[in-house]
Design an enzyme around this catalytic site. Structure first.
Site, short mmCIF file in Angstrom:
data_model
loop_
_atom_site.label_atom_id
_atom_site.label_comp_id
_atom_site.label_asym_id
_atom_site.label_seq_id
_atom_site.Cartn_x
_atom_site.Cartn_y
_atom_site.Cartn_z
N SER A 15 0.83 -1.15 0.01
CA SER A 15 0.11 -0.07 0.00
C SER A 15 0.81 1.30 -0.11
O SER A 15 0.28 2.20 0.22
CB SER A 15 -0.86 -0.12 1.31
N THR A 16 2.18 1.28 -0.35
CA THR A 16 2.82 2.56 -0.55
C THR A 16 2.47 3.14 -1.75
O THR A 16 2.99 4.41 -1.78
CB THR A 16 4.21 1.99 -0.46
N GLY A 18 -0.37 3.73 -5.67
CA GLY A 18 -1.43 3.07 -6.52
C GLY A 18 -2.84 2.64 -5.59
O GLY A 18 -3.43 3.31 -4.70
N ILE A 19 -3.32 1.35 -6.26
CA ILE A 19 -4.59 1.24 -5.65
C ILE A 19 -4.45 0.86 -3.93
O ILE A 19 -5.49 1.42 -3.21
CB ILE A 19 -5.01 -0.22 -6.29
N GLY A 20 -3.52 0.26 -3.43
CA GLY A 20 -3.38 0.07 -2.23
C GLY A 20 -3.17 1.27 -1.38
O GLY A 20 -3.82 1.34 -0.19
N TYR A 154 -0.01 -13.19 -14.99
CA TYR A 154 -0.70 -12.55 -14.27
C TYR A 154 -2.31 -13.01 -14.09
O TYR A 154 -2.83 -13.15 -12.94
CB TYR A 154 -0.59 -11.24 -14.67
#
Length: 264
Positions: A15-16, A18-20, A154
């Site tokens: 979560s550093t 983008g989405i996180g 992926y």
């Protein structure tokens, strides 16, 4: 709808940015104690600072650890002894011709995208069941359903996450704990911007490059644009709340209508 997660502790993996990062911010705004996760001290420290600033909450801390390893998972769990909401956002992606993906790369994708989530669920679910409340949310992708030819490894791992979510939801049946996956569509993050450039080149301005990417590689999108991270976060915050108490074992789409199917 008023969502109040006061008194709940949430861990958001990877979560550093983008989405996180957007999810961590959304949960903090809803009142949760949020733990930001990443592998490096500097990036986690900076992410904690920016989540605090964006959410207006000081109840944001960091937990450093590479969750693709048992050692890293242990370190993170020791830093978060009590957990009510687990958001498995950590993931890697990239474009590689299918016949060039070797065994080592398949294993790396599985370790990061699938086993990191399984490892944390296995560790956290018993306590959630015992307390009679908990939320587990796994970030999947449209690639789980519409597997891109250039991202088979992926897509396969994200398909696995759908099964992981459904299976653990059954394990938590009747306990007050819900387990769901969120199918995120093509989303504008730093990593995706790099991915877009890899496919369409660096010559075009960003707006034109994004449009070219959507037309050529993601033409099924009904919104015909990349999704903003905050739009994914909105779904996660709702599913983490008491309002979503009857939603479990599901795969909920925030894909811009990309998947050409009524279900899931």
């Amino acid at each position: 709808m008023q969502i109040d997660l006061s008194g709940r502790t949430a861990l958001v993996t990877g979560s550093t940015q983008g989405i996180g990062h957007a999810i961590a911010t959304g949960l903090a705004r809803a009142g949760a104690r949020v733990v930001v996760n990443g592998r490096g001290v500097e990036r986690v420290t900076e992410a904690v600072r920016t989540v605090r600033a964006a959410s207006g909450s000081d109840d944001v801390t960091g937990a450093i650890g590479d969750l693709a390893t048992e050692h890293g998972a242990t370190a993170v769990l020791e830093a978060v002894p009590v957990l009510d909401i687990l958001v498995n956002n950590l993931g890697i992606f990239g474009s590689t011709p299918p016949l060039e993906i070797d065994d080592a790369e398949w294993r790396r994708y599985f370790e990061v995208n699938v086993l990191s989530a399984v490892r944390l669920i296995r560790a956290c679910l018993p306590a959630m069941k015992q307390q009679g409340w908990g939320r587990v949310l796994n970030l999947a992708s449209d690639s789980a359903v519409v597997v891109p030819a250039e991202m088979i490894h992926y897509g396969t791992t994200k398909t696995s996450l759908l099964a992981v979510s459904r299976g653990f939801a059954k394990e938590a049946a009747g306990t007050g704990v819900t387990v769901n996956s969120v199918i995120a569509g093509p989303t504008r993050t730093g990593g995706v911007e790099t991915f877009v450039r890899q496919l369409v080149g660096d010559a075009l301005p960003w707006d034109e490059a994004q449009h070219e990417f959507m037309v050529r590689y993601r033409p099924q999108s009904l919104i015909q644009r990349l999704i903003e991270p905050e739009e994914i976060a909105n779904m996660v915050v709702y599913l983490a709340s008491p309002h979503a108490s009857a939603t479990t074992g599901g795969a909920l789409r925030v894909d811009g209508g990309y998947i050409d199917s009524i279900l899931p």
